[in-house]
Scaffold this motif. Structure first.
Motif, PDB file in Angstrom:
ATOM      1  N   ILE A 294       0.882  -1.189   0.063  1.00 34.49           N
ATOM      2  CA  ILE A 294      -0.103   0.138   0.079  1.00 34.49           C
ATOM      3  C   ILE A 294       1.015   1.210   0.047  1.00 34.49           C
ATOM      4  N   THR A 295       1.902   1.093   0.744  1.00 36.16           N
ATOM      5  CA  THR A 295       2.776   2.241   0.543  1.00 36.16           C
ATOM      6  C   THR A 295       3.302   2.661  -0.809  1.00 36.16           C
ATOM      7  N   CYS A 296       3.540   1.670  -1.521  1.00 32.83           N
ATOM      8  CA  CYS A 296       3.815   1.803  -2.971  1.00 32.83           C
ATOM      9  C   CYS A 296       2.527   2.339  -3.734  1.00 32.83           C
ATOM     10  N   ILE A 297       1.316   1.765  -3.501  1.00 34.93           N
ATOM     11  CA  ILE A 297       0.337   2.158  -4.057  1.00 34.93           C
ATOM     12  C   ILE A 297       0.029   3.827  -3.652  1.00 34.93           C
ATOM     13  N   CYS A 298       0.376   4.243  -2.500  1.00 34.73           N
ATOM     14  CA  CYS A 298       0.099   5.629  -2.474  1.00 34.73           C
ATOM     15  C   CYS A 298       1.055   6.612  -3.012  1.00 34.73           C
ATOM     16  N   GLU A 299       2.278   5.968  -3.109  1.00 35.32           N
ATOM     17  CA  GLU A 299       3.264   6.824  -4.027  1.00 35.32           C
ATOM     18  C   GLU A 299       2.902   6.928  -5.510  1.00 35.32           C
ATOM     19  N   ALA A 300       2.302   5.583  -5.935  1.00 33.08           N
ATOM     20  CA  ALA A 300       2.014   5.786  -7.177  1.00 33.08           C
ATOM     21  C   ALA A 300       0.843   6.603  -7.543  1.00 33.08           C
ATOM     22  N   MET A 301      -0.148   6.626  -6.879  1.00 33.10           N
ATOM     23  CA  MET A 301      -1.356   7.538  -7.186  1.00 33.10           C
ATOM     24  C   MET A 301      -1.073   8.896  -6.910  1.00 33.10           C
ATOM     25  N   GLY A 302      -0.169   9.260  -6.194  1.00 37.08           N
ATOM     26  CA  GLY A 302       0.256  10.698  -5.983  1.00 37.08           C
ATOM     27  C   GLY A 302       0.901  11.018  -6.860  1.00 37.08           C
ATOM     28  N   ILE A 303       2.081  10.408  -7.446  1.00 33.41           N
ATOM     29  CA  ILE A 303       2.661  10.808  -8.556  1.00 33.41           C
ATOM     30  C   ILE A 303       1.844  10.838  -9.870  1.00 33.41           C
ATOM     31  N   LYS A 304       0.898  10.187  -9.980  1.00 34.85           N
ATOM     32  CA  LYS A 304      -0.001  10.137 -11.177  1.00 34.85           C
ATOM     33  C   LYS A 304      -0.943  11.736 -11.158  1.00 34.85           C
ATOM     34  N   ALA A 305      -1.289  11.897 -10.179  1.00 34.49           N
ATOM     35  CA  ALA A 305      -2.150  13.197  -9.671  1.00 34.49           C
ATOM     36  C   ALA A 305      -0.859  14.480  -9.752  1.00 34.49           C
ATOM     37  N   LEU A 306       0.195  14.303  -9.371  1.00 35.66           N
ATOM     38  CA  LEU A 306       1.256  15.488  -9.430  1.00 35.66           C
ATOM     39  C   LEU A 306       1.780  15.669 -10.905  1.00 35.66           C
ATOM     40  N   THR A 307       1.888  14.643 -11.619  1.00 34.78           N
ATOM     41  CA  THR A 307       2.030  14.529 -13.111  1.00 34.78           C
ATOM     42  C   THR A 307       1.220  15.801 -13.754  1.00 34.78           C
ATOM     43  N   ALA A 344       7.952  15.118  -1.726  1.00 35.28           N
ATOM     44  CA  ALA A 344       7.693  13.860  -0.880  1.00 35.28           C
ATOM     45  C   ALA A 344       7.524  12.672  -1.630  1.00 35.28           C
ATOM     46  N   ALA A 345       6.811  12.949  -2.969  1.00 35.22           N
ATOM     47  CA  ALA A 345       6.953  11.705  -3.754  1.00 35.22           C
ATOM     48  C   ALA A 345       8.100  11.106  -4.040  1.00 35.22           C
ATOM     49  N   TYR A 346       8.951  11.800  -4.471  1.00 36.56           N
ATOM     50  CA  TYR A 346      10.570  11.286  -4.483  1.00 36.56           C
ATOM     51  C   TYR A 346      11.001  10.458  -3.336  1.00 36.56           C
ATOM     52  N   LYS A 507      18.348  18.488  -2.816  1.00 34.26           N
ATOM     53  CA  LYS A 507      17.281  19.542  -2.967  1.00 34.26           C
ATOM     54  C   LYS A 507      15.814  19.015  -2.493  1.00 34.26           C
ATOM     55  N   SER A 508      15.531  17.952  -3.207  1.00 29.90           N
ATOM     56  CA  SER A 508      13.988  17.591  -3.025  1.00 29.90           C
ATOM     57  C   SER A 508      13.948  17.022  -1.438  1.00 29.90           C
ATOM     58  N   PHE A 509      14.975  16.273  -0.989  1.00 30.39           N
ATOM     59  CA  PHE A 509      14.822  15.826   0.194  1.00 30.39           C
ATOM     60  C   PHE A 509      14.822  16.972   1.376  1.00 30.39           C
ATOM     61  N   LEU A 510      15.618  17.993   1.161  1.00 32.82           N
ATOM     62  CA  LEU A 510      15.809  19.169   2.099  1.00 32.82           C
ATOM     63  C   LEU A 510      14.313  19.706   1.983  1.00 32.82           C
ATOM     64  N   LEU A 511      13.734  19.879   0.738  1.00 35.92           N
ATOM     65  CA  LEU A 511      12.380  20.573   0.734  1.00 35.92           C
ATOM     66  C   LEU A 511      11.473  19.652   1.630  1.00 35.92           C
ATOM     67  N   TYR A 512      11.297  18.419   1.443  1.00 32.71           N
ATOM     68  CA  TYR A 512      10.378  17.500   2.115  1.00 32.71           C
ATOM     69  C   TYR A 512      10.672  17.750   3.657  1.00 32.71           C
ATOM     70  N   LEU A 557      11.293  16.717 -13.426  1.00 33.48           N
ATOM     71  CA  LEU A 557      11.305  15.730 -12.314  1.00 33.48           C
ATOM     72  C   LEU A 557      10.198  14.771 -12.192  1.00 33.48           C
ATOM     73  N   VAL A 558       8.856  15.313 -12.698  1.00 32.64           N
ATOM     74  CA  VAL A 558       7.728  14.456 -13.138  1.00 32.64           C
ATOM     75  C   VAL A 558       7.796  13.780 -14.401  1.00 32.64           C
ATOM     76  N   ASP A 559       8.796  14.131 -15.309  1.00 33.97           N
ATOM     77  CA  ASP A 559       8.805  13.401 -16.365  1.00 33.97           C
ATOM     78  C   ASP A 559       9.412  12.028 -16.089  1.00 33.97           C
ATOM     79  N   ALA A 560      10.325  12.219 -15.307  1.00 30.62           N
ATOM     80  CA  ALA A 560      11.238  10.885 -14.766  1.00 30.62           C
ATOM     81  C   ALA A 560      10.439   9.906 -14.252  1.00 30.62           C
ATOM     82  N   VAL A 561       9.436  10.275 -13.667  1.00 30.17           N
ATOM     83  CA  VAL A 561       8.463   9.367 -12.821  1.00 30.17           C
ATOM     84  C   VAL A 561       7.188   8.849 -13.415  1.00 30.17           C
ATOM     85  N   ALA A 562       6.785   9.707 -14.200  1.00 32.03           N
ATOM     86  CA  ALA A 562       5.270   9.849 -14.593  1.00 32.03           C
ATOM     87  C   ALA A 562       5.016   8.617 -15.572  1.00 32.03           C
TER      88      ALA A 562
END
Length: 653
Positions: A294-307, A344-346, A507-512, A557-562
């Protein structure tokens, strides 16, 4: 390097050309070259059940039918098979991400029937249960109407009958009905059922049984069972969640999954685990895998919306500072709304890549009889009990923010975000209610010391500090020393090849980190860690600066995980950035666009009646006005009703 196709040129090129890194290299870094998801994407497009137009209007039965066809197709895709994803230890999270972004309902349906059901049989059963592994449509019955997280309070009972050598399953009342069982509503023929084991009026606690539910030849429930469907939900309607009540239902003694505890023919209880608490925990051990998933599922669905939201923000233009409009991604407030969630998604992506491999290796070691895994199993349970709630809550907020950040267009079904939001909602509840799970992790932290879960990171730094110190062939030709050289070489190549990528990830880690810390500022003051406004100001300004630093890289960044467009299925988030072209096509091609409603004649009849009524009222008002002229109050009261006088007075006003 694997061949990853370029995007079609379009409005998003403005940001893609400004990125400080190559998104393709980042994609391969996150997935690893040999595990690129492109081969899975290509394979999926060959299977017709996955080419369904998901935006078309469908009945609940249509949705269920499509999900069932997709579940069957899943079984036949070699790249998604257990052998490919687990035995070879390829990125086990990759299949979960891809399939949950494409078809979440059927993916969960498949996971319950073919992974959770089978894993429970293997982990808790013995050789006598292996016959149930193949060609069985299974489900997993734990939760009851009256009990969810409190598994010890379950009311379903399995009482042993020594004369018949059978267990008799009973539900005391409807509160004891097993419910929310994925696949049970219409399709499952067998179930793993958790029930209180009763021997000679003594309760031995919760145990698991494999239970026939429906006749495979007719799909009708067996006598002694009341089986039904939970009905339409707010999301994931391809899953037929069901309930079952037991009324003196008899199953053979051998249907008890007996690895953790068994019952002899004469009704005696035997177990290798004497501690009831440990036995109870072991019986529910399969749920850790669900939480990892489910942790993977949450990430996958969040990335879809963020894309969708970030690509849309790179195209949508509003309110320029002077005359020309600019993309809304340029606005600080919009960056603050979306980019921290991207960070956070990263963070979740990197964590999931690591943790899923650890878990699946642990599962394989457990099945092959490795010893000394209890501490690791306890830690996996504790980590999965906190990462699942964290991922669920963060991505819930991310998806909602994405919906709002896309404005009115984000409310269209064609945007794709609404379905993501509805389907994600279940992640906050199943496989353990989030707040209860957090308490389990807290209890673990209070009882034992962590097992240094992040050693792999600190070791990499230490390895890079080492130097070549061998002075003789004998010192060199030691297996451990040669291995240490390869470790250094691997770390150095990663460092030099992806130095710029690592900078972006830092940078993304620091931001999160800062963005998450902002939510805990009151505790920093309460505990005396800080005083005055300096800490708050620095943290908030740091977040804004990091958002600004990542702004030009957000699209890449979105392109790389979309996921690809056929999975994203959004008019706002397509990779070509042609938002308004896709919007026009979607609006013009929807079945309601140019059609009058089937009930249009009712509108006409109502309007005709309404017009006649309005006409009559108007005539009457005119009559009253004409007759009222030059009349005294006494004369008016004789000639007209009170209502007519009121109408006249309203006219005068």
């Amino acid at each position: 390097m694997l061949n990853i196709p370029d995007f079609i040129p379009g409005p998003l090129d403005f940001y893609r050309s400004r990125a400080s890194f190559d998104w393709k290299k980042l994609k391969l870094f996150l997935e690893s070259e040999r595990d690129s998801s492109n081969d899975v994407y290509e394979e999926l497009q060959k299977h017709s059940p996955y080419n369904k137009d998901f935006l078309s209007l469908q009945s609940l039965d249509d949705v269920r039918h499509v999900a069932d066809r997709q579940t069957k197709a899943y079984k036949n895709i070699e790249l998604l098979s257990l052998g490919s994803t687990i035995l070879n230890l390829r990125r086990p999270a990759t299949a979960t991400r891809i399939m949950m972004q494409l078809a979440p309902a059927s993916t969960i349906k498949y996971s319950v029937s073919n992974i959770l059901f089978t894993s429970a049989l293997i982990n808790m059963g013995t050789d006598r249960h292996l016959r149930y592994v193949d060609d069985i449509s299974g489900c997993y019955c734990l939760t009851e109407i009256g009990h969810g997280s409190n598994t010890r309070g379950m009311k379903t009972t399995a009482t042993y009958n020594e004369d018949k050598k059978q267990f008799v399953l009973n539900s005391q009342n409807f509160e004891a009905a097993k419910c929310w069982v994925g696949g049970l509503g219409q399709g499952a023929t067998h179930a793993i059922v958790y029930a209180q084991l009763i021997l000679k009026n003594t309760n031995y606690g919760l145990h698991a049984f494999v239970v026939p539910i429906r006749d495979p030849a007719t799909f009708l429930p067996y006598p002694g069972l009341t089986v039904g469907d939970m009905g339409e939900k707010i999301g994931l309607n391809g899953i037929d969640n069901g309930f079952v009540c037991f009324n003196g239902y008899q199953i053979p003694r051998v249907n008890l999954l007996n690895k953790l505890g068994d019952v002899t023919e004469d009704g005696k209880y035997v177990t290798p685990i004497k501690d009831p608490n440990k036995r109870h925990g072991a019986a529910l051990g399969s749920l850790s895998g669900g939480r990892v998933n489910i942790t993977c599922i949450c990430e996958a669905m969040g990335i879809k919306a963020l894309t969708i939201a970030i690509r849309y923000a790179g195209v949508r233009k509003q309110f320029g500072p002077f005359t020309d409009e600019v993309p809304i991604l340029e606005y600080q407030s919009h960056q603050y709304r979306l980019i921290p969630y991207l960070a956070a998604a990263y963070s979740l992506r990197i964590f999931n890549n690591y943790f899923t491999q650890i878990f699946y290796q642990f599962s394989m070691d457990s099945l092959t009889g490795h010893k000394g895994l209890s501490d690791l199993g306890t830690e996996i349970h504790a980590i999965s009990s906190c990462c699942k709630p964290l991922a669920g809550w963060v991505m819930r907020d991310a998806i909602q923010e994405c919906r709002e950040a896309c404005g009115g267009h984000g409310y269209l079904k064609a945007s794709g975000i609404g379905d993501v939001r509805n389907d994600h909602d279940a992640n906050l509840t199943y496989e353990g209610e989030n707040h209860v799970l957090i308490q389990q992790t807290s209890n673990w932290l209070l009882k034992i010391s962590p097992l240094e879960s992040v050693n792999f990171l600190s070791n990499a730094i230490d390895i890079l500090r080492k130097k070549f110190v061998a002075t003789t062939i004998e010192e060199l030709c030691v297996p451990e020393y040669v291995l240490s050289i390869y470790k250094w070489l691997t770390c150095y190549l990663l460092k030099t090849s992806y130095e710029q990528l690592e900078l972006e990830l830092q940078k993304s880690f620091l931001l999160y980190g800062l963005w998450s810390l902002e939510k805990h500022i009151p505790i920093l003051y309460q505990g005396g860690f800080t005083q005055g406004p300096a800490a708050v100001t620095l943290i908030q300004n740091g977040i804004l600066r990091l958002c600004s630093d990542l702004k030009d890289n957000a699209v890449s960044l979105v392109d790389a995980v979309a996921p690809p467009d056929f999975i994203l299925n959004s008019v706002l988030g397509a990779s070509d950035g042609m938002v308004y072209k896709h919007l026009q096509s979607s609006i013009f091609n929807n079945s309601y666009c140019m059609e009058r409603p089937k009930w249009w004649q009712e509108i006409i009849k109502f309007d005709q009646r309404n017009n006649n009524f309005t006409y009559c009222v108007a005539v009457k008002i005119l009559r009253i006005i004409n007759l009222f002229d030059d009349k005294t109050d006494a004369q008016l009261q004789v000639l007209f009703s009170t209502k007519e006088i009121m109408v006249y007075n309203m006219y005068l006003m």
